[in-house]
Design a protein around this motif. Structure first.
Motif, mmCIF file in Angstrom:
data_model
loop_
_atom_site.group_PDB
_atom_site.id
_atom_site.type_symbol
_atom_site.label_atom_id
_atom_site.label_comp_id
_atom_site.label_asym_id
_atom_site.label_seq_id
_atom_site.Cartn_x
_atom_site.Cartn_y
_atom_site.Cartn_z
ATOM 1 N N TYR A 171 33.452 -10.309 41.408
ATOM 2 C CA TYR A 171 33.068 -9.002 40.889
ATOM 3 C C TYR A 171 34.150 -8.428 39.970
ATOM 4 O O TYR A 171 33.845 -7.772 38.954
ATOM 5 N N SER A 172 35.426 -8.696 40.301
ATOM 6 C CA SER A 172 36.533 -8.152 39.521
ATOM 7 C C SER A 172 36.490 -8.596 38.068
ATOM 8 O O SER A 172 36.926 -7.863 37.170
ATOM 9 N N LEU B 90 40.128 -2.461 45.017
ATOM 10 C CA LEU B 90 39.673 -3.803 45.379
ATOM 11 C C LEU B 90 40.711 -4.533 46.225
ATOM 12 O O LEU B 90 40.368 -5.285 47.135
ATOM 13 N N TYR C 110 42.008 -14.125 44.179
ATOM 14 C CA TYR C 110 41.042 -13.668 45.178
ATOM 15 C C TYR C 110 39.999 -14.744 45.458
ATOM 16 O O TYR C 110 39.670 -15.033 46.616
ATOM 17 N N VAL D 223 34.496 -10.272 46.035
ATOM 18 C CA VAL D 223 35.337 -9.257 45.394
ATOM 19 C C VAL D 223 36.031 -9.839 44.170
ATOM 20 O O VAL D 223 36.093 -9.211 43.101
#
Length: 406
Positions: free
Chosen positions: A389-390, A224, A289, A386
């Motif tokens: 989603y992590s 990622l 992020y 991202v």
């Protein structure tokens, strides 16, 4: 003061001079190339020359970093970088320097950095207790932020005040100070495993890859982070164009954005260095992020008159950046055995730099075809997704409950 803190105080004092002098010289070289050639292509080639060698040899370098004394590796790497700067200084003194000379010597300096950086990162868990690794990473971020802020400013001053020969000698002096400080510190070498007796470079490279692959949480985090870097680097190179084209800014406003980014990173690193965070480090990484992505996304939708908001968003992005790098570095130092860390950090560095090469080569195309503001919007949206989603990736959620020092 604890013994490990004294060691780090000695190491950091020397590294501060070395990193700062390198930042001064790097910016001075960029200015010299800008004034002499006025060519964006020349600057791009110079940046590629400074990054590409590290990218290509990184996985091989990690094998030798783990084999050799890490203290000796750092000293030899700093000495080699100083020698390259001294050769370039001599060429300027003789008034026979050519552009290709600069490309070649920047590439050689990159080789020295390829050995020094993973050796330094891999030495940290051999010196500091595990509970302090996140704070150590925060202090490292502070040092780099100070140098990123002061380096360009001092580089501009020195270049206008001194001949390039003397500017380059600052790098030689900084490297010598760093080497001298390391002589006063004992850095233990990691214990070798039984299988290390039968050594083979390709086999050891594969071992460095496998030690990450066997830990699903770290494997997902590295994949990622590479995706984020792929979308981050083109935008990072477009910040000056965003200021000039979208916000109709000038040179002062361009430099203001760079300084604000550096100040934000300094603040973020400072928070990490004093904050004894007790929660899961993966939460900090994922959140960084999301914050970073949202700052890019909102920057892209700002109107042409919204420069002040762009500055504020840039500051927030700068603060959030250390909350990825610091926790990620400390997680690798905790969950990977010290005898593999040189290979792992080199592998990560190479994997992260490859997107830098693509972003650097594609900057002009992106700006002309997609548009600078749209690039910020697209990259920001992807990075935000991202990050979100992590939070839902099970191996990442379970990482800090897993086995350590694989």
């Amino acid at each position: 003061m604890d013994s490990w803190k004294k060691k780090f105080a000695v190491i950091w004092s020397g590294q501060l001079f070395s990193i700062l002098s390198s930042a001064i010289v790097q910016f001075a070289i960029v200015l010299w190339l800008s004034f002499e050639t006025k060519s964006a292509e020349v600057l791009s080639f110079a940046m590629i020359a400074a990054l590409l060698p590290q990218t290509l040899i990184g996985p091989f370098v990690g094998v030798f970093v783990d084999r050799w004394s890490r203290k000796r590796t750092m000293i030899l790497a700093d000495t080699f970088v100083a020698f390259c700067s001294a050769v370039l200084a001599l060429l300027f003194y003789l008034d026979c320097v050519e552009i290709w000379h600069i490309y070649v010597l920047l590439a050689f300096r990159s080789v020295g950095s390829a050995f020094h950086n993973p050796a330094m990162e891999a030495s940290v868990p051999l010196l500091a207790p595990e509970s302090e690794l996140l704070r150590v990473s925060g202090i490292n971020q502070v040092i780099y932020s100070i140098c990123n802020i002061a380096g360009p400013a001092l580089g501009a001053v020195f270049m206008t005040s001194f001949d390039m020969t003397y500017v380059l000698m600052f790098d030689v002096a900084g490297a010598l100070i760093a080497c001298t400080s390391l002589l006063f510190v004992v850095i233990p070498n990691p214990g070798k495993k039984a299988e290390d007796e039968d050594r083979h470079v390709l086999r050891e490279m594969k071992e460095g890859f496998n030690v990450v692959y066997r830990q699903p949480g770290l494997k997902w985090m590295m994949m990622l982070s590479i995706i984020v870097t792929f979308f981050l680097m083109p935008v990072a190179t477009l910040f000056p164009l965003m200021t000039l084209n979208h916000f109709n800014g000038n040179a002062f406003e361009m430099s203001l954005v760079e300084v604000i980014w550096g100040v934000g990173m300094l603040l973020g690193g400072g928070i990490l260095s004093v904050w004894k965070f007790k929660g899961r480090k993966t939460i900090l990484i994922n959140a960084s992020y999301v914050v970073l992505g949202l700052t890019f996304l909102f920057s892209g939708v700002l109107p042409h008159s919204g420069f002040i908001y762009f500055v504020i968003l840039t500051a927030i992005a700068g603060v959030s950046a250390p909350f990825f790098h610091g926790p990620f570095t400390s997680l690798l130092q905790i969950y990977i055995h010290s005898s593999y860390l040189g290979r792992v950090f080199s592998l990560l560095g190479s994997a992260s730099m490859l997107p830098s090469m693509i972003g650097l080569a594609a900057t002009g195309y992106i700006a002309d075809t997609i548009g600078v503001a749209n690039s910020f919007i697209i990259s920001g949206a992807v990075i935000t997704l991202v990050g979100l989603y992590s939070f839902f990736v099970k191996p990442i959620r379970l990482l800090e409950e897993g086995t350590r020092n694989l």
